[in-house]
Motif scaffolding. Sequence first.
Motif, mmCIF file in Angstrom:
data_model
loop_
_atom_site.group_PDB
_atom_site.id
_atom_site.type_symbol
_atom_site.label_atom_id
_atom_site.label_comp_id
_atom_site.label_asym_id
_atom_site.label_seq_id
_atom_site.Cartn_x
_atom_site.Cartn_y
_atom_site.Cartn_z
ATOM 1 N N LEU A 12 6.573 5.876 -7.740
ATOM 2 C CA LEU A 12 6.414 4.702 -6.872
ATOM 3 C C LEU A 12 7.468 4.623 -5.778
ATOM 4 N N SER A 13 8.492 5.453 -5.861
ATOM 5 C CA SER A 13 9.634 5.308 -4.966
ATOM 6 C C SER A 13 9.260 5.472 -3.498
ATOM 7 N N ARG A 14 8.265 6.298 -3.183
ATOM 8 C CA ARG A 14 7.909 6.522 -1.774
ATOM 9 C C ARG A 14 7.280 5.286 -1.122
ATOM 10 N N TYR A 15 6.854 4.324 -1.928
ATOM 11 C CA TYR A 15 6.234 3.120 -1.387
ATOM 12 C C TYR A 15 7.225 1.968 -1.202
ATOM 13 N N VAL A 16 8.465 2.168 -1.629
ATOM 14 C CA VAL A 16 9.445 1.085 -1.617
ATOM 15 C C VAL A 16 10.485 1.347 -0.539
ATOM 16 N N VAL A 17 10.620 0.413 0.405
ATOM 17 C CA VAL A 17 11.576 0.561 1.501
ATOM 18 C C VAL A 17 12.390 -0.723 1.643
ATOM 19 N N GLU A 18 13.588 -0.573 2.176
ATOM 20 C CA GLU A 18 14.427 -1.740 2.414
ATOM 21 C C GLU A 18 13.746 -2.698 3.379
ATOM 22 N N LYS A 19 13.764 -3.968 3.048
ATOM 23 C CA LYS A 19 13.116 -5.058 3.782
ATOM 24 C C LYS A 19 11.598 -5.062 3.619
ATOM 25 N N ASN B 98 6.740 -5.928 -14.694
ATOM 26 C CA ASN B 98 5.607 -5.275 -14.039
ATOM 27 C C ASN B 98 5.889 -5.115 -12.550
ATOM 28 N N LEU B 99 5.485 -3.977 -12.001
ATOM 29 C CA LEU B 99 5.655 -3.715 -10.577
ATOM 30 C C LEU B 99 4.305 -3.486 -9.912
ATOM 31 N N GLU B 100 4.148 -4.061 -8.734
ATOM 32 C CA GLU B 100 3.027 -3.714 -7.859
ATOM 33 C C GLU B 100 3.600 -3.470 -6.472
ATOM 34 N N VAL B 101 3.428 -2.251 -5.972
ATOM 35 C CA VAL B 101 3.938 -1.928 -4.641
ATOM 36 C C VAL B 101 2.962 -2.431 -3.585
ATOM 37 N N ASP B 102 3.397 -2.398 -2.338
ATOM 38 C CA ASP B 102 2.590 -2.896 -1.226
ATOM 39 C C ASP B 102 1.357 -2.008 -1.043
ATOM 40 N N VAL B 103 0.175 -2.581 -1.196
ATOM 41 C CA VAL B 103 -1.060 -1.808 -1.098
ATOM 42 C C VAL B 103 -1.239 -1.216 0.293
ATOM 43 N N VAL B 104 -0.692 -1.858 1.318
ATOM 44 C CA VAL B 104 -0.810 -1.325 2.675
ATOM 45 C C VAL B 104 -0.168 0.058 2.762
ATOM 46 N N ALA B 105 0.979 0.238 2.091
ATOM 47 C CA ALA B 105 1.658 1.533 2.101
ATOM 48 C C ALA B 105 0.780 2.604 1.459
ATOM 49 N N LYS B 106 0.061 2.240 0.409
ATOM 50 C CA LYS B 106 -0.809 3.219 -0.262
ATOM 51 C C LYS B 106 -1.994 3.597 0.618
ATOM 52 N N TYR B 107 -2.529 2.628 1.341
ATOM 53 C CA TYR B 107 -3.635 2.932 2.260
ATOM 54 C C TYR B 107 -3.167 3.853 3.384
ATOM 55 N N VAL B 108 -1.988 3.572 3.936
ATOM 56 C CA VAL B 108 -1.456 4.410 5.013
ATOM 57 C C VAL B 108 -1.261 5.845 4.523
ATOM 58 N N GLU B 109 -0.706 5.993 3.324
ATOM 59 C CA GLU B 109 -0.510 7.326 2.756
ATOM 60 C C GLU B 109 -1.831 8.060 2.603
ATOM 61 N N ARG B 110 -2.844 7.377 2.124
ATOM 62 C CA ARG B 110 -4.154 8.000 1.906
ATOM 63 C C ARG B 110 -4.798 8.404 3.226
ATOM 64 N N ILE B 111 -4.732 7.528 4.221
ATOM 65 C CA ILE B 111 -5.328 7.828 5.521
ATOM 66 C C ILE B 111 -4.615 9.028 6.155
#
Length: 209
Positions: free
Chosen positions: A131-138, A187-200
């Motif tokens: 999950l680390s690639r989806y987590v950024v400062e701010k 429980n953790l849920e990362v930002d779904v927008v980051a996952k969509y960007v990665e997939r696209i």
Amino acid sequence: MFTGIVEELGEVVSLEPAGTAGEAVLLTVRGPLVSSDAGHGDSIAVNGVCLTVVGRGEGTFTADVMKESLDRSSLGSLAPGSPVNLERATPADGRLGGHIVQGHVDGTARLLSRNPGDNWDVLRFSLPAELSRYVVEKGSITVDGTSLTVSAVSEPGATEEFFEVSLIPETLRATTLGALTTGATVNLEVDVVAKYVERIAAVSAAERA
């Protein structure tokens, strides 16, 4: 959909085995606010896990929790009396006070440390490598159903990856995070927008190859 703005601090009433193999549970939670207008089939997030209401009592609601949810979240460790963060699904005309939260847990983390301050507490959590690639400062992250802003994150490739959040007094008062002790699982849920960007980006790269 949810926003990660906890509406009520609820309490687990009971967990009863369900299903032929007893791998699922019937979870009853006390939450007078979120259950006040709950109907059969409505969605309520419990510690960040989207659950479907199957029954309602006086100030309580009941939901089925399947094995997948028990395995991928901290719900399996709950017991009668456990406090839980509760949020009803966001209406289409409601305010997006936090960020887009689906109630689909991506993984769990441990509280590594907490540093109390005069006006806020800084909590450091472990960060699963996947999950680390989806987590950024701010950026935004959901911890036990609470929308939070990441105040610090470990450098890529660190021996122990982590992220930190700074909690204001209201968050400490109104959520389970105020009483969380070192070593506790969340429980953790990362930002779904980051996952969509990665997939696209991955699909576009594959098409160009």
